[in-house]
Design a protein around this motif. Sequence first.
Motif, PDB file in Angstrom:
ATOM      1  N   GLY A  57       0.786  -1.229   0.000  1.00 55.41           N
ATOM      2  CA  GLY A  57       0.000   0.000   0.000  1.00 55.41           C
ATOM      3  C   GLY A  57       0.812   1.271   0.000  1.00 55.41           C
ATOM      4  O   GLY A  57       0.250   2.363   0.112  1.00 55.41           O
ATOM      5  N   LEU A  78       2.508   4.542  -0.972  1.00 60.63           N
ATOM      6  CA  LEU A  78       2.251   5.568  -1.975  1.00 60.63           C
ATOM      7  C   LEU A  78       3.528   6.379  -2.198  1.00 60.63           C
ATOM      8  O   LEU A  78       4.476   6.304  -1.416  1.00 60.63           O
ATOM      9  CB  LEU A  78       1.112   6.481  -1.523  1.00 60.63           C
ATOM     10  CG  LEU A  78      -0.232   5.793  -1.277  1.00 60.63           C
ATOM     11  CD1 LEU A  78      -1.229   6.783  -0.663  1.00 60.63           C
ATOM     12  CD2 LEU A  78      -0.783   5.189  -2.561  1.00 60.63           C
ATOM     13  N   GLY A 117      -3.428   7.919 -11.437  1.00 60.72           N
ATOM     14  CA  GLY A 117      -2.783   7.377 -10.253  1.00 60.72           C
ATOM     15  C   GLY A 117      -2.757   8.282  -9.043  1.00 60.72           C
ATOM     16  O   GLY A 117      -2.305   7.864  -7.963  1.00 60.72           O
ATOM     17  N   VAL A 148      -3.738  10.066  -5.723  1.00 59.47           N
ATOM     18  CA  VAL A 148      -4.569   9.731  -4.575  1.00 59.47           C
ATOM     19  C   VAL A 148      -4.982  10.992  -3.814  1.00 59.47           C
ATOM     20  O   VAL A 148      -6.116  11.115  -3.352  1.00 59.47           O
ATOM     21  CB  VAL A 148      -3.825   8.759  -3.636  1.00 59.47           C
ATOM     22  CG1 VAL A 148      -4.622   8.513  -2.354  1.00 59.47           C
ATOM     23  CG2 VAL A 148      -3.527   7.454  -4.353  1.00 59.47           C
ATOM     24  N   ASP A 152       0.098   6.617  -6.882  1.00 65.63           N
ATOM     25  CA  ASP A 152       0.383   5.186  -6.717  1.00 65.63           C
ATOM     26  C   ASP A 152       1.777   4.793  -7.188  1.00 65.63           C
ATOM     27  O   ASP A 152       2.204   3.663  -6.988  1.00 65.63           O
ATOM     28  CB  ASP A 152      -0.676   4.344  -7.438  1.00 65.63           C
ATOM     29  CG  ASP A 152      -0.761   4.661  -8.934  1.00 65.63           C
ATOM     30  OD1 ASP A 152       0.012   5.529  -9.428  1.00 65.63           O
ATOM     31  OD2 ASP A 152      -1.611   4.049  -9.610  1.00 65.63           O
ATOM     32  N   SER A 153       2.483   5.722  -7.840  1.00 72.55           N
ATOM     33  CA  SER A 153       3.843   5.432  -8.282  1.00 72.55           C
ATOM     34  C   SER A 153       4.668   6.712  -8.307  1.00 72.55           C
ATOM     35  O   SER A 153       4.111   7.823  -8.359  1.00 72.55           O
ATOM     36  CB  SER A 153       3.849   4.780  -9.670  1.00 72.55           C
ATOM     37  OG  SER A 153       3.531   5.743 -10.660  1.00 72.55           O
ATOM     38  N   ASN A 165       4.015   8.556 -11.689  1.00 75.20           N
ATOM     39  CA  ASN A 165       2.725   9.236 -11.763  1.00 75.20           C
ATOM     40  C   ASN A 165       2.705  10.485 -10.890  1.00 75.20           C
ATOM     41  O   ASN A 165       2.126  11.515 -11.265  1.00 75.20           O
ATOM     42  CB  ASN A 165       1.598   8.286 -11.355  1.00 75.20           C
ATOM     43  CG  ASN A 165       1.208   7.341 -12.474  1.00 75.20           C
ATOM     44  OD1 ASN A 165       1.529   7.594 -13.643  1.00 75.20           O
ATOM     45  ND2 ASN A 165       0.530   6.260 -12.141  1.00 75.20           N
ATOM     46  N   THR A 172      -2.990  10.475   4.620  1.00 77.36           N
ATOM     47  CA  THR A 172      -3.546   9.323   3.893  1.00 77.36           C
ATOM     48  C   THR A 172      -3.680   8.086   4.774  1.00 77.36           C
ATOM     49  O   THR A 172      -4.451   7.181   4.453  1.00 77.36           O
ATOM     50  CB  THR A 172      -2.651   8.957   2.694  1.00 77.36           C
ATOM     51  OG1 THR A 172      -1.345   8.581   3.177  1.00 77.36           O
ATOM     52  CG2 THR A 172      -2.538  10.120   1.718  1.00 77.36           C
ATOM     53  N   LYS A 192      -1.344   6.004   4.997  1.00 76.90           N
ATOM     54  CA  LYS A 192      -0.581   4.997   4.253  1.00 76.90           C
ATOM     55  C   LYS A 192       0.911   5.342   4.297  1.00 76.90           C
ATOM     56  O   LYS A 192       1.290   6.508   4.452  1.00 76.90           O
ATOM     57  CB  LYS A 192      -1.027   4.981   2.788  1.00 76.90           C
ATOM     58  CG  LYS A 192      -2.493   4.634   2.569  1.00 76.90           C
ATOM     59  CD  LYS A 192      -2.741   3.151   2.749  1.00 76.90           C
ATOM     60  CE  LYS A 192      -4.173   2.782   2.349  1.00 76.90           C
ATOM     61  NZ  LYS A 192      -4.417   1.329   2.495  1.00 76.90           N
TER      62      LYS A 192
END
Length: 775
Positions: free
Chosen positions: A45, A47, A74, A76, A118-119, A122, A263, A265
């Motif tokens: 997960g 980020l 991508g 978030v 997400d990457s 991105n 987030t 995350k």
Amino acid sequence: MNHPVTPELKAATWTGVGVPRPHESAELHVLGQATYTDDIPELHGTLHAALGLSSKAHARLASLDLDAVRSAPGVVAVYTVSDIPGTNDCGPIIHDDPILADGIVQYVGQPIFIVVADSHTNARRAAKRGVVNYEELPAILTPQQAKAAKSYVLPPMQLLRGDAQAAFEKAPHKVKGQLYVGGQEQFYLEGQIAYAIPKEGKALLVQCSTQHPSEMQHVVAHALGLHSHHVQVECRRMGGGFGGKESQSALWAASAAIAAARTGKPVKLRADRDDDMMVTGKRHCFYYEYEVGYDAEGRIVAAKVDMTSRAGFSADLSGPVATRAVCHFDNTYYLSDVEIHAACGKTNTQSNTAFRGFGGPQGAIAIEYIIDEIARNLGRDPLDIRRLNFYGKIERNQTPYGQVIVDNVIHELVAELEQTSEYRERRAAVAAYNASSPVLKRGLALTPVKFGIAFNVTHLNQAGALVHVYVDGSVLVNHGGTEMGQGINTKVLQVVAHELGLDLERVRITATDTSKVANTSATAASTGADLNGKAAQDAARQIRERLAEFAVRTLGGEISDVRFYGNEVHVNGQSVPFESLVQKAYLARVQLWSDGYYATPNLHWDPKTMNGHPFSYYAYGAAVSEVVVDTLTGEWKLLRADALYDAGQSLNPAIDIGQVEGAFIQGMGWLTTEQLWWNPAGKLMTHAPSTYKIPAISDCPEDFRVRLFQNRNVEDSIHRSKAVGEPPLLLPFSVFFAIRDAISAVGGHRVNPPLNAPATSEEILRAIAAVEAAA
């Protein structure tokens, strides 16, 4: 005749320090198994974040449209200053350095928003899609402009001794001039990076490439509105730091932490090289105006200098950098009457920061430039003028800031280098070569170094460590210093192994961690091994003393006779394996771990009067460089370099020689090829390896001779060693002045070449043209 190896002889010759040892991670480096922050396995997960940067040097943010960023593939989340739950600041001393711009931007590259995707790719692509409308404001870009506008991030400082103006007016000879010395990008191999991982109860783990984990802990806690005990910062190693990760890693750590907290995350923020160079500060460039009076022999009788640095848009560490520049203007020379002014110019550029030497090189190069001019004006060899002005052993031994020098070895060190480098013979050979060579000109220079060791903020001179001895006799060490390739862990490991009488393989050092050793100082100011070595020694000594007491209780004898060496404990005529004694001590409930602490004694400093005893001791050195310059193209080549450095009683000669070699080449790059250039709009144009020239292997001299001066620190440093991080960066002054010497040969050494640094080919050609016009 063979002599028997007695226990007494073995005890006397066994040592864990003072001998060459490989870097403790050398094998891992070679095999590619050394773990850096970006190598840490990413949690499920995870980020990735990127920063949206300003395209203007000075402007109000009229509007900010991030809809295209949010809708990018991508993405978030996107965060601005309003999303920071705590304090929007990452300034290390003065709170004038926002994490994200708040209504105004003050340099090209200032972060405005954080993109979480997400990457990594991105996130970076999305960050480019922000639409920002600016209302531009006037920008100041150079230290000269800052001085003219009286634009400063801090009040200017001054150091006075005697009456420099009166002494200058009475001086039989005078020299006045200006000098500009450019800045330098740290160009660490590993860029800025932070990986923030949320934990239970609002806690956060930040794995970060930083020289100052405790500062990162403070900044992250403040940004999130938490207490320090909520934030754990860990750093196993860095791929280089050079000062660029002392305070400036805070922006990246805070941004990753904010994103992770919002987030929920794990978030990694890894700077692309271009973004890294656009966002982060560098070595301060300096502009000097000087007036110096001297007598017929070349002895300085009055010195006045005004130094203005390019601080950038915020204070960062510019104040301490300026202070160290003031305290290193004297270098190795006694100055009876001085007037030193230093100002930190506020400019709309990256906020400049720590860099190996921390203002010391910028202070010392000015007096070297002046002495070089005095020598040429008098038709004398610069070495003779330098030696004439050296600090004395008994008289002429007090610095302008009031510290009495008690460890002066510059006379002996320079004399040794003069002889081993064949300076006088080569000086004659260079003159003969130049007389018959109209285009290629050779130059030769010998320059000395005196560098004060300690933080010039007294309370930072402290360190802590933990040492654990396990029941199998193995040892684990944790200390507050950070490893950036310089070998601090190797030296601390040697110190602990020596204290306990063990082979190095029995000792291991773990990652620097704010949950283990608290309130640590930055690994900076060349104090890493000095402070943390002493703290680890203190911890190991306590364990050794407990084991010695236990050994006497169980085996007899006197505590004063107990010896630890060769992985054994020797007492009362008996030799016991270290691990055996440890196991028995554990069963007897002897404490087998300890904390250690060290604070450098006898330091004091008054920042108002700029007077005191700011340094624990001085490290000395000198170097001779010979160059050849093509007067038609400005191209030059370093033919040979001889360096002699005072590392005291070296803890590890192999590592220390490597540090001298690396510092020499890095300093040479600063003074010759590494040019920072901002365009008129305030954008740094040299922001990648394609446009910023660090030295390559082809720039190193084929004949490179580095030796350590045989000495022993008069202060009670760790095993009487001396620091070797920053001081040798001043040794390549000899390269710069050798180039100036070669240019001077164009005019028969009758004209002082107006050479600024870096001495790029263009700068060399400008200086040659000026010499030809004046000759």
